[in-house]
Design a protein around this motif. Structure first.
Motif, PDB file in Angstrom:
ATOM      1  N   MET A   1      27.143  29.142  52.142  1.00  0.00           N
ATOM      2  CA  MET A   1      28.520  28.698  52.339  1.00  0.00           C
ATOM      3  C   MET A   1      29.068  28.079  51.059  1.00  0.00           C
ATOM      4  N   LEU A   2      30.317  28.371  50.815  1.00  0.00           N
ATOM      5  CA  LEU A   2      31.003  27.796  49.661  1.00  0.00           C
ATOM      6  C   LEU A   2      31.601  26.448  50.034  1.00  0.00           C
ATOM      7  N   SER A   3      31.566  25.510  49.099  1.00  0.00           N
ATOM      8  CA  SER A   3      32.292  24.265  49.327  1.00  0.00           C
ATOM      9  C   SER A   3      33.780  24.580  49.231  1.00  0.00           C
ATOM     10  N   LYS A   4      34.591  23.738  49.822  1.00  0.00           N
ATOM     11  CA  LYS A   4      36.043  23.942  49.758  1.00  0.00           C
ATOM     12  C   LYS A   4      36.542  23.897  48.318  1.00  0.00           C
ATOM     13  N   ASN A   5      35.938  23.050  47.485  1.00  0.00           N
ATOM     14  CA  ASN A   5      36.327  22.938  46.085  1.00  0.00           C
ATOM     15  C   ASN A   5      36.041  24.241  45.332  1.00  0.00           C
ATOM     16  N   ILE A   6      34.850  24.796  45.541  1.00  0.00           N
ATOM     17  CA  ILE A   6      34.499  26.046  44.859  1.00  0.00           C
ATOM     18  C   ILE A   6      35.328  27.199  45.418  1.00  0.00           C
ATOM     19  N   GLU A   7      35.550  27.220  46.710  1.00  0.00           N
ATOM     20  CA  GLU A   7      36.394  28.258  47.303  1.00  0.00           C
ATOM     21  C   GLU A   7      37.790  28.233  46.680  1.00  0.00           C
ATOM     22  N   ALA A   8      38.351  27.037  46.542  1.00  0.00           N
ATOM     23  CA  ALA A   8      39.690  26.912  45.937  1.00  0.00           C
ATOM     24  C   ALA A   8      39.675  27.375  44.478  1.00  0.00           C
ATOM     25  N   ALA A   9      38.619  27.025  43.746  1.00  0.00           N
ATOM     26  CA  ALA A   9      38.515  27.428  42.339  1.00  0.00           C
ATOM     27  C   ALA A   9      38.362  28.947  42.217  1.00  0.00           C
ATOM     28  N   LEU A  10      37.584  29.550  43.110  1.00  0.00           N
ATOM     29  CA  LEU A  10      37.432  31.007  43.097  1.00  0.00           C
ATOM     30  C   LEU A  10      38.744  31.695  43.463  1.00  0.00           C
ATOM     31  N   ASN A  11      39.473  31.126  44.420  1.00  0.00           N
ATOM     32  CA  ASN A  11      40.776  31.697  44.774  1.00  0.00           C
ATOM     33  C   ASN A  11      41.761  31.599  43.614  1.00  0.00           C
ATOM     34  N   LYS A  12      41.680  30.532  42.846  1.00  0.00           N
ATOM     35  CA  LYS A  12      42.511  30.412  41.648  1.00  0.00           C
ATOM     36  C   LYS A  12      42.156  31.530  40.661  1.00  0.00           C
ATOM     37  N   GLN A  13      40.864  31.798  40.512  1.00  0.00           N
ATOM     38  CA  GLN A  13      40.428  32.860  39.596  1.00  0.00           C
ATOM     39  C   GLN A  13      40.845  34.236  40.108  1.00  0.00           C
ATOM     40  N   ILE A  14      40.864  34.416  41.417  1.00  0.00           N
ATOM     41  CA  ILE A  14      41.352  35.681  41.992  1.00  0.00           C
ATOM     42  C   ILE A  14      42.790  35.914  41.544  1.00  0.00           C
ATOM     43  N   ARG A  15      43.622  34.868  41.623  1.00  0.00           N
ATOM     44  CA  ARG A  15      45.017  34.988  41.185  1.00  0.00           C
ATOM     45  C   ARG A  15      45.092  35.307  39.695  1.00  0.00           C
ATOM     46  N   ILE A  16      44.259  34.657  38.888  1.00  0.00           N
ATOM     47  CA  ILE A  16      44.254  34.897  37.442  1.00  0.00           C
ATOM     48  C   ILE A  16      43.876  36.343  37.145  1.00  0.00           C
ATOM     49  N   GLU A  17      42.883  36.873  37.839  1.00  0.00           N
ATOM     50  CA  GLU A  17      42.486  38.272  37.615  1.00  0.00           C
ATOM     51  C   GLU A  17      43.599  39.220  38.049  1.00  0.00           C
ATOM     52  N   ALA A  18      44.279  38.914  39.147  1.00  0.00           N
ATOM     53  CA  ALA A  18      45.410  39.743  39.585  1.00  0.00           C
ATOM     54  C   ALA A  18      46.533  39.711  38.547  1.00  0.00           C
ATOM     55  N   GLU A  19      46.819  38.518  38.028  1.00  0.00           N
ATOM     56  CA  GLU A  19      47.849  38.396  36.995  1.00  0.00           C
ATOM     57  C   GLU A  19      47.434  39.121  35.714  1.00  0.00           C
ATOM     58  N   SER A  20      46.134  39.129  35.417  1.00  0.00           N
ATOM     59  CA  SER A  20      45.644  39.868  34.254  1.00  0.00           C
ATOM     60  C   SER A  20      45.906  41.357  34.431  1.00  0.00           C
ATOM     61  N   SER A  21      45.635  41.866  35.623  1.00  0.00           N
ATOM     62  CA  SER A  21      45.900  43.272  35.904  1.00  0.00           C
ATOM     63  C   SER A  21      47.384  43.591  35.716  1.00  0.00           C
ATOM     64  N   GLN A  22      48.235  42.717  36.216  1.00  0.00           N
ATOM     65  CA  GLN A  22      49.685  42.915  36.076  1.00  0.00           C
ATOM     66  C   GLN A  22      50.119  42.822  34.611  1.00  0.00           C
ATOM     67  N   THR A  23      49.516  41.926  33.859  1.00  0.00           N
ATOM     68  CA  THR A  23      49.841  41.786  32.438  1.00  0.00           C
ATOM     69  C   THR A  23      49.524  43.074  31.696  1.00  0.00           C
ATOM     70  N   TYR A  24      48.326  43.605  31.926  1.00  0.00           N
ATOM     71  CA  TYR A  24      47.949  44.867  31.282  1.00  0.00           C
ATOM     72  C   TYR A  24      48.851  46.012  31.741  1.00  0.00           C
ATOM     73  N   ALA A  45      43.980  51.581  31.808  1.00  0.00           N
ATOM     74  CA  ALA A  45      42.557  51.451  32.133  1.00  0.00           C
ATOM     75  C   ALA A  45      42.152  49.973  32.233  1.00  0.00           C
ATOM     76  N   GLN A  46      42.668  49.145  31.325  1.00  0.00           N
ATOM     77  CA  GLN A  46      42.362  47.712  31.370  1.00  0.00           C
ATOM     78  C   GLN A  46      42.929  47.073  32.636  1.00  0.00           C
ATOM     79  N   SER A  47      44.109  47.502  33.049  1.00  0.00           N
ATOM     80  CA  SER A  47      44.709  46.987  34.276  1.00  0.00           C
ATOM     81  C   SER A  47      43.817  47.294  35.472  1.00  0.00           C
ATOM     82  N   ASP A  48      43.316  48.527  35.533  1.00  0.00           N
ATOM     83  CA  ASP A  48      42.406  48.902  36.627  1.00  0.00           C
ATOM     84  C   ASP A  48      41.143  48.050  36.598  1.00  0.00           C
ATOM     85  N   GLU A  49      40.614  47.805  35.398  1.00  0.00           N
ATOM     86  CA  GLU A  49      39.395  47.007  35.261  1.00  0.00           C
ATOM     87  C   GLU A  49      39.616  45.579  35.759  1.00  0.00           C
TER      88      GLU A  49
END
Length: 172
Positions: A1-24, A45-49
């Motif tokens: 199980m993930l702690s709520k703090n780590i879950e929130a941090a991972l969700n933040k990174q999910i958004r960052i990766e999505a924004e990276s895809s959009q940037t590319y 190709a970078q956007s897909d990655e």
């Protein structure tokens, strides 16, 4: 199980990766409409990655008992003065992503979540590669300078630009 703090941090990174895809993706569009077909294909190709990186995080969060959150994204920049400016922006963005991953690793270490810490090592290695690739591209652009012939060759050859990191990288 993930702690709520780590879950929130991972969700933040999910958004960052999505924004990276959009940037590319935005960079690919700009390059394509400016006649830089090789650069646009590289960026598509970078956007897909980056999207694949996001999906890997989403699956991890959900499999570890968390709930991945898909949120609003910050709109990426849509135009650039030069292709060099675009690649400088790309390099700055990859540095930002690396710092975000490092902070996430720090949180997992602090909370003694060694499973997530181990999972994130792939991202650490991937960011070393991403930054090295961006730096190599910028070095090549600086060599080209204002030479239009050099730009033509660069645009044609960019799809072959890869950098092998000294760190072992797992297959994507």
């Amino acid at each position: 199980m993930l702690s709520k703090n780590i879950e929130a941090a991972l969700n933040k990174q999910i958004r960052i990766e999505a924004e990276s895809s959009q940037t590319y993706l935005s960079m690919a569009c700009w390059a394509e409409v400016n006649g830089l077909e090789g650069i646009s294909q590289f960026m598509y190709a970078q956007s897909d990655e980056e999207r694949a990186h996001m999906l890997k995080l989403i699956k991890y969060v959900n499999e570890r008992g968390g709930h991945s959150q898909i949120t609003d994204l910050k709109a990426p920049k849509t135009s650039y003065t030069t292709f060099k400016e675009m690649f400088e922006t790309l390099y700055e963005h990859e540095t930002f992503v690396s710092n975000s991953i490092n902070e996430l690793v720090h949180i997992t270490f602090s909370e003694k979540d060694y499973a997530t810490h181990n999972f994130l090592q792939w991202y650490v290695s991937e960011q070393i590669e991403e930054e090295a690739t961006a730096k190599t591209i910028l070095d090549k652009i600086n060599l080209i300078g204002d030479d239009k012939g050099g730009l033509y060759l660069f645009d044609r050859d960019i799809q072959q630009i890869t950098v092998t990191s000294s760190v072992a990288i797992n297959p994507k």
